[in-house]
Design an enzyme around this catalytic site. Structure first.
Site, PDB file in Angstrom:
ATOM      1  N   THR A 121      -2.272  -1.950  56.277  1.00 38.09           N
ATOM      2  CA  THR A 121      -1.938  -2.684  55.181  1.00 38.09           C
ATOM      3  C   THR A 121      -3.316  -2.911  53.939  1.00 38.09           C
ATOM      4  OG1 THR A 121      -1.403  -5.356  55.149  1.00 38.09           O
ATOM      5  CG2 THR A 121      -3.680  -4.151  56.532  1.00 38.09           C
ATOM      6  N   GLY A 152       7.219   0.419  47.892  1.00 40.70           N
ATOM      7  CA  GLY A 152       5.281   0.477  49.337  1.00 40.70           C
ATOM      8  C   GLY A 152       5.031   1.820  49.916  1.00 40.70           C
ATOM      9  N   ASP A 153       3.864   1.715  49.964  1.00 39.14           N
ATOM     10  CA  ASP A 153       2.846   2.475  51.054  1.00 39.14           C
ATOM     11  C   ASP A 153       4.117   2.978  52.742  1.00 39.14           C
ATOM     12  OD1 ASP A 153       1.749   0.362  50.997  1.00 39.14           O
ATOM     13  OD2 ASP A 153      -0.011   1.231  52.662  1.00 39.14           O
ATOM     14  N   ARG A 207      11.488  -1.275  44.470  1.00 41.06           N
ATOM     15  CA  ARG A 207       9.789  -1.179  44.618  1.00 41.06           C
ATOM     16  C   ARG A 207       9.320  -0.553  45.691  1.00 41.06           C
ATOM     17  NH1 ARG A 207       5.740  -2.973  47.941  1.00 41.06           N
ATOM     18  NH2 ARG A 207       4.070  -2.099  46.880  1.00 41.06           N
ATOM     19  N   THR A 260       1.816  -7.685  56.261  1.00 37.61           N
ATOM     20  CA  THR A 260       2.572  -6.131  56.717  1.00 37.61           C
ATOM     21  C   THR A 260       2.232  -5.759  58.582  1.00 37.61           C
ATOM     22  OG1 THR A 260       2.407  -5.402  54.881  1.00 37.61           O
ATOM     23  CG2 THR A 260       2.169  -3.930  56.493  1.00 37.61           C
ATOM     24  N   THR A 297      -2.656  -3.442  49.193  1.00 39.79           N
ATOM     25  CA  THR A 297      -2.333  -2.936  48.085  1.00 39.79           C
ATOM     26  C   THR A 297      -1.289  -1.532  47.616  1.00 39.79           C
ATOM     27  OG1 THR A 297      -3.826  -2.248  47.528  1.00 39.79           O
ATOM     28  CG2 THR A 297      -2.805  -4.936  46.672  1.00 39.79           C
ATOM     29  N   GLY A 298       0.262  -1.836  48.452  1.00 39.33           N
ATOM     30  CA  GLY A 298       0.326  -0.412  49.032  1.00 39.33           C
ATOM     31  C   GLY A 298       0.912   0.832  47.699  1.00 39.33           C
TER      32      GLY A 298
HETATM   33  N1  ASP Z   1       1.123  -2.074  51.884  1.00 36.03           N
HETATM   34  C1  ASP Z   1       2.795  -3.314  51.610  1.00 36.03           C
HETATM   35  C2  ASP Z   1       3.722  -2.701  50.836  1.00 36.03           C
HETATM   36  O1  ASP Z   1       2.414  -2.384  49.543  1.00 36.03           O
HETATM   37  C3  ASP Z   1       2.153  -4.471  51.418  1.00 36.03           C
HETATM   38  C4  ASP Z   1       1.155  -4.812  52.860  1.00 36.03           C
HETATM   39  O2  ASP Z   1       0.706  -3.785  53.843  1.00 36.03           O
HETATM   40  O3  ASP Z   1       1.358  -6.048  53.726  1.00 36.03           O
HETATM   41  O4  ASP Z   1       4.651  -2.687  50.828  1.00 36.03           O
END
Ligand code: ASP
Length: 352
Positions: free
Chosen positions: A267, A246-247, A244, A216, A269-270
């Protein structure tokens, strides 16, 4: 009486002049002085170790990160604002297949790419975001359109694409985002419940696969006027479920900016960054608990996200134009450039 008032006023003026002077002269000055500006970027966190990235790849990542930094810095140098700088830096990374954003976006469990992005203005607390798009060449530009040209903060899918098109943002056929590398990553885990952010190295034919480079991208900048902006853009996580989100497009979780405290892009695990409202939590720890930015980052990344089982990192610029980052993964693609001439691009944790 007049004389006393005059003396009192003179006294006040002298005191205030002295304050200005002393703030200019302090050697270890961290307070932002006029014309100080800076940008910090990340290109994702994860299992980024020397043994998994050969020299050629290291050079390619370093060059692209530097190009992104230079693009953002050039905007700030020419008196541009921090929002435009963030956008310029992210555009470079979105256009590169090296990162999990735009051109290099990962695939979901159905073999499609769904991208998310957000941007926030620390001066006005305006923000814009898009989620689940796959025809917008640079999702960060669409996030900016949502911020500037709609009364909403987050648009998803078709609606986001209609708005982006209406405002002249470049649209592409979804085949533009195809990369064999990302498809191979999906094939390795497609049909399982694993997403490529579980961060557990796994064995395939006895070979250790630790390819968890989240990829990301994000940028945070402070311009000559002291305005902070932050942005993040992603393809999400490999093998994510359809729909889905994410964050990264969630203001307060993956992106946050407030001139009173700092700007942040995350960046990792969202889901864990959402559950801890990570970026806003860091800002609040600085604002209400008086923590220093590095302590606030450590608290959220290690004691909150880490404790729940999440992995990743954050970049931060505070209101004094000082730069911070931290991560609990093995590495994070990252770099910064400041108006005092300091600049750096890094990817590994030292000794790994
Ligand atoms: N945070 C991002 C998500 O969960 C993924 C990442 O940071 O690589 O979508």
């Amino acid at each position: 009486m007049k004389k006393i008032t005059f003396l009192f006023l003179t006294f006040l003026i002298l005191i205030s002049c002295n304050e200005v002077d002393s703030s200019k002269n302090t050697k270890k000055e961290t307070k932002k002085t006029l014309n100080t500006f800076a940008i910090v970027i990340h290109g994702g966190a994860g299992g980024i170790r020397r043994k998994y990235i050969n020299e050629e790849q290291q050079k390619a990542y370093t060059a692209k990160l530097q190009e992104a930094l230079d693009a953002g810095y050039a905007v700030l140098e020419k008196n541009g604002n921090s929002l435009d700088a963030v956008q310029a830096a992210i555009n470079v990374m979105e256009n590169s297949p090296l990162f999990n954003a735009g051109k290099g976006a990962v695939y979901n469990s159905e073999g499609n790419q769904e991208m998310d992005a957000s941007i926030m203005d620390g001066k006005t607390l305006n923000a814009g975001a898009v989620a689940g798009v796959n025809h917008i060449k640079n999702p960060i530009l669409a996030a900016r359109v949502v911020m500037d040209s709609s009364k909403h903060v987050l648009l998803s899918g078709k609606g986001a694409e209609i708005l982006a098109k209406k405002y002249g943002i470049e649209m592409v056929d979804s085949s533009y985002f195809f990369t064999q590398k990302r498809l191979n990553q999906l094939r390795k885990i497609q049909g399982t419940e694993k997403t490529q952010l579980d961060h557990t190295a796994f064995l395939i034919k006895n070979e250790l696969i630790d390819d968890h480079k989240y990829g990301t991208v994000g940028a945070v900048a402070i311009d000559k006027n002291g305005n902070i902006a932050a942005g993040t853009s992603t393809g999400g996580v490999t093998n994510k479920k359809y729909g889905r989100i994410g964050d990264s497009p969630i203001i307060g979780a993956g992106t946050y900016a407030n001139n009173l405290t700092c700007g942040i892009s995350c960046t990792g695990t969202g889901e864990y960054f959402m559950r801890t409202v990570a970026a806003h939590e860091v800002s609040n720890l600085i604002r209400y608990k008086g923590l220093s930015p590095d302590k606030a980052l450590h608290e959220v990344i290690f004691n909150q996200i880490g404790k729940l089982g999440g992995k990743g990192g954050m970049i931060l610029i505070d209101k004094n134009a000082d730069i911070f980052w931290d991560f609990n993964s093995n590495g994070m693609f990252r770099g910064y450039k400041k108006s005092n001439g300091e600049s750096k691009v890094l990817m590994f944790r030292t000794n790994k």
